[in-house]
Design a protein around this motif. Sequence first.
Motif, PDB file in Angstrom:
ATOM      1  N   GLU A  94      54.216  17.064  45.836  1.00  0.00           N
ATOM      2  CA  GLU A  94      53.128  17.048  46.596  1.00  0.00           C
ATOM      3  C   GLU A  94      51.939  16.084  46.228  1.00  0.00           C
ATOM      4  O   GLU A  94      51.239  15.262  47.094  1.00  0.00           O
ATOM      5  CB  GLU A  94      52.701  18.491  46.640  1.00  0.00           C
ATOM      6  CG  GLU A  94      51.469  18.639  47.780  1.00  0.00           C
ATOM      7  CD  GLU A  94      51.105  20.009  48.078  1.00  0.00           C
ATOM      8  OE1 GLU A  94      50.296  20.309  48.949  1.00  0.00           O
ATOM      9  OE2 GLU A  94      51.761  20.864  47.388  1.00  0.00           O
ATOM     10  N   ARG A 112      60.793  16.587  51.963  1.00  0.00           N
ATOM     11  CA  ARG A 112      59.889  17.582  52.251  1.00  0.00           C
ATOM     12  C   ARG A 112      58.751  17.083  52.801  1.00  0.00           C
ATOM     13  O   ARG A 112      57.511  17.850  52.703  1.00  0.00           O
ATOM     14  CB  ARG A 112      59.634  18.545  50.812  1.00  0.00           C
ATOM     15  CG  ARG A 112      60.878  19.260  50.611  1.00  0.00           C
ATOM     16  CD  ARG A 112      60.464  20.273  49.609  1.00  0.00           C
ATOM     17  NE  ARG A 112      61.501  21.296  49.290  1.00  0.00           N
ATOM     18  CZ  ARG A 112      61.489  22.545  48.791  1.00  0.00           C
ATOM     19  NH1 ARG A 112      60.031  22.895  48.509  1.00  0.00           N
ATOM     20  NH2 ARG A 112      62.315  23.314  48.500  1.00  0.00           N
ATOM     21  N   TRP A 130      55.564  16.539  54.888  1.00  0.00           N
ATOM     22  CA  TRP A 130      55.076  17.221  56.286  1.00  0.00           C
ATOM     23  C   TRP A 130      55.030  16.160  57.430  1.00  0.00           C
ATOM     24  O   TRP A 130      55.178  16.426  58.595  1.00  0.00           O
ATOM     25  CB  TRP A 130      53.957  17.929  56.030  1.00  0.00           C
ATOM     26  CG  TRP A 130      52.670  17.121  55.676  1.00  0.00           C
ATOM     27  CD1 TRP A 130      52.381  16.811  54.236  1.00  0.00           C
ATOM     28  CD2 TRP A 130      51.898  16.312  56.325  1.00  0.00           C
ATOM     29  NE1 TRP A 130      51.179  16.142  54.110  1.00  0.00           N
ATOM     30  CE2 TRP A 130      50.928  15.761  55.363  1.00  0.00           C
ATOM     31  CE3 TRP A 130      51.677  16.027  57.892  1.00  0.00           C
ATOM     32  CZ2 TRP A 130      49.866  14.899  55.907  1.00  0.00           C
ATOM     33  CZ3 TRP A 130      50.733  15.213  58.171  1.00  0.00           C
ATOM     34  CH2 TRP A 130      49.482  14.750  57.271  1.00  0.00           C
ATOM     35  N   TRP A 150      58.659  16.434  58.535  1.00  0.00           N
ATOM     36  CA  TRP A 150      59.241  17.614  59.041  1.00  0.00           C
ATOM     37  C   TRP A 150      57.964  18.651  59.422  1.00  0.00           C
ATOM     38  O   TRP A 150      58.822  19.567  59.703  1.00  0.00           O
ATOM     39  CB  TRP A 150      60.042  18.116  57.700  1.00  0.00           C
ATOM     40  CG  TRP A 150      60.816  16.967  57.154  1.00  0.00           C
ATOM     41  CD1 TRP A 150      60.773  16.430  56.112  1.00  0.00           C
ATOM     42  CD2 TRP A 150      61.956  16.475  57.574  1.00  0.00           C
ATOM     43  NE1 TRP A 150      61.674  15.337  55.832  1.00  0.00           N
ATOM     44  CE2 TRP A 150      62.537  15.477  56.800  1.00  0.00           C
ATOM     45  CE3 TRP A 150      62.843  16.888  58.786  1.00  0.00           C
ATOM     46  CZ2 TRP A 150      63.724  14.737  57.139  1.00  0.00           C
ATOM     47  CZ3 TRP A 150      63.980  16.419  59.052  1.00  0.00           C
ATOM     48  CH2 TRP A 150      64.436  15.188  57.940  1.00  0.00           C
ATOM     49  N   THR A 198      54.585  21.118  59.415  1.00  0.00           N
ATOM     50  CA  THR A 198      53.820  22.001  58.389  1.00  0.00           C
ATOM     51  C   THR A 198      54.584  22.786  57.572  1.00  0.00           C
ATOM     52  O   THR A 198      54.338  23.499  56.820  1.00  0.00           O
ATOM     53  CB  THR A 198      52.567  22.540  59.170  1.00  0.00           C
ATOM     54  OG1 THR A 198      53.156  23.196  60.333  1.00  0.00           O
ATOM     55  CG2 THR A 198      51.560  21.410  59.707  1.00  0.00           C
ATOM     56  N   ASN A 199      55.878  22.970  58.110  1.00  0.00           N
ATOM     57  CA  ASN A 199      56.820  24.001  57.408  1.00  0.00           C
ATOM     58  C   ASN A 199      57.647  23.297  56.838  1.00  0.00           C
ATOM     59  O   ASN A 199      58.917  23.793  56.486  1.00  0.00           O
ATOM     60  CB  ASN A 199      57.497  24.923  58.616  1.00  0.00           C
ATOM     61  CG  ASN A 199      58.553  24.350  59.654  1.00  0.00           C
ATOM     62  OD1 ASN A 199      58.449  23.156  59.817  1.00  0.00           O
ATOM     63  ND2 ASN A 199      59.164  25.073  60.076  1.00  0.00           N
ATOM     64  N   ALA A 200      57.522  22.161  56.422  1.00  0.00           N
ATOM     65  CA  ALA A 200      58.645  21.367  55.736  1.00  0.00           C
ATOM     66  C   ALA A 200      59.104  21.944  54.400  1.00  0.00           C
ATOM     67  O   ALA A 200      60.048  21.651  53.986  1.00  0.00           O
ATOM     68  CB  ALA A 200      58.047  20.036  55.204  1.00  0.00           C
TER      69      ALA A 200
END
Length: 403
Positions: free
Chosen positions: A32, A321, A323, A326, A328-330
């Motif tokens: 992240e 992963r 976002w 994919w 906001t629920n990645a």
Amino acid sequence: MTTESLPAVDIPTLSDDPFGTAILTDPYDFHERLREAGPVVYLTRYQVYAMGRYEEVHASLINWETFVSSRGAGLSDFKKEKPWRTPSLLLESDPPDHTVVRSVMGGVISPRTVRQLRTDFTRHAEEFIDSLLDRRFVDAVTDIAEVYPLRVFPDAVGLPRDGRENLLPYGALAFNAFGPQNDLLDAALSSAAPVQEWIWNSCQREALDDNGFGAQVWAAADRGEITTAQAPLLVRSLLSAGVDTTVYGIANTMHSLATNPPQWAALHRNPGLAKFAFDEALRFESPVQTFFRTASKTSMVSGTEIPEDSKVLLFLGSANRDWRKWGTNAAEFDIQRQGGGHVAFGMGVHQCVGQPIARLEAEAIFGALAKKVVRIELTGEPRAKLNNTLKGWESIPIELVPL
């Protein structure tokens, strides 16, 4: 940090060690920070450029002319350092050389091949799960993920039966070697000689049975499509890429399902979702986390200049992963997600040629589990398995609750 370790242009820098124990165990906080730092980041510890966002990772994977594989898919630059083994003809080459061998392997592992294997793989999976249900308390790694693929895949290749225990240590060595010279690589190399000898001997024509993938590769050499020197190297590629990634992928899927009971319930209600569950797990917890490329020329990526000859570290697990791709629920595991487009198998000309077999194995094993098992319950704390390239598990103790 010294000025010598900084890039010539002003881009975000991170001092983290992506091959350190903490990040290899749980990379997601680092991913992240990597993504949010910028589209291209400079990792000062190894003096390499890095990409963690989906758009840039995907674009770099398909741009083989600029970001080449022939100088090594690991930290080592084959233009400057001697490879630890003869480079892979699939993973560590570029067109036009790559095109020839890729075409041969595409003929060996074809849709027709997969259709022919489906019945046997499914039968083996159902018999295998029945035997596990007699025990109920098993380990999802050592009793399932490391067992089922090694029952069906070596037979499909046509490997000799004696010595198959060498396949997993060899894969661990091959994938650790993409990283730096650290304790993980040293440990893998410490017992490598007999493993490598068995692997190489098993790739020779005389060691293989007449009906497997290996024999088909050698038949291509007989037809003059490849040379006899290339044939054992292509068989070797099957062994390094066709076992560990599938083992890790099945184990990661088991962990994702065991820790997300509603997702298991959905799969149990509809075993036809087995292939989608595996695909989502590949995205959610990608077995192959990273691969390197080398910049063949100075180029611009999202406004950042990457100089010629730079090593570039692509974080596939991070891209999967992101976002931005994919949503906001990645960071959630959802087997009904439309997961197509993930880069867990790579992308472009170097996309994993053996992925149809991995998908078939996973569909067979998770389809059988879904039909026969009501719940998967953790019975102990899972333990991570560390590898410089792969993300997976050493142990996942579970109970399989049957119908």
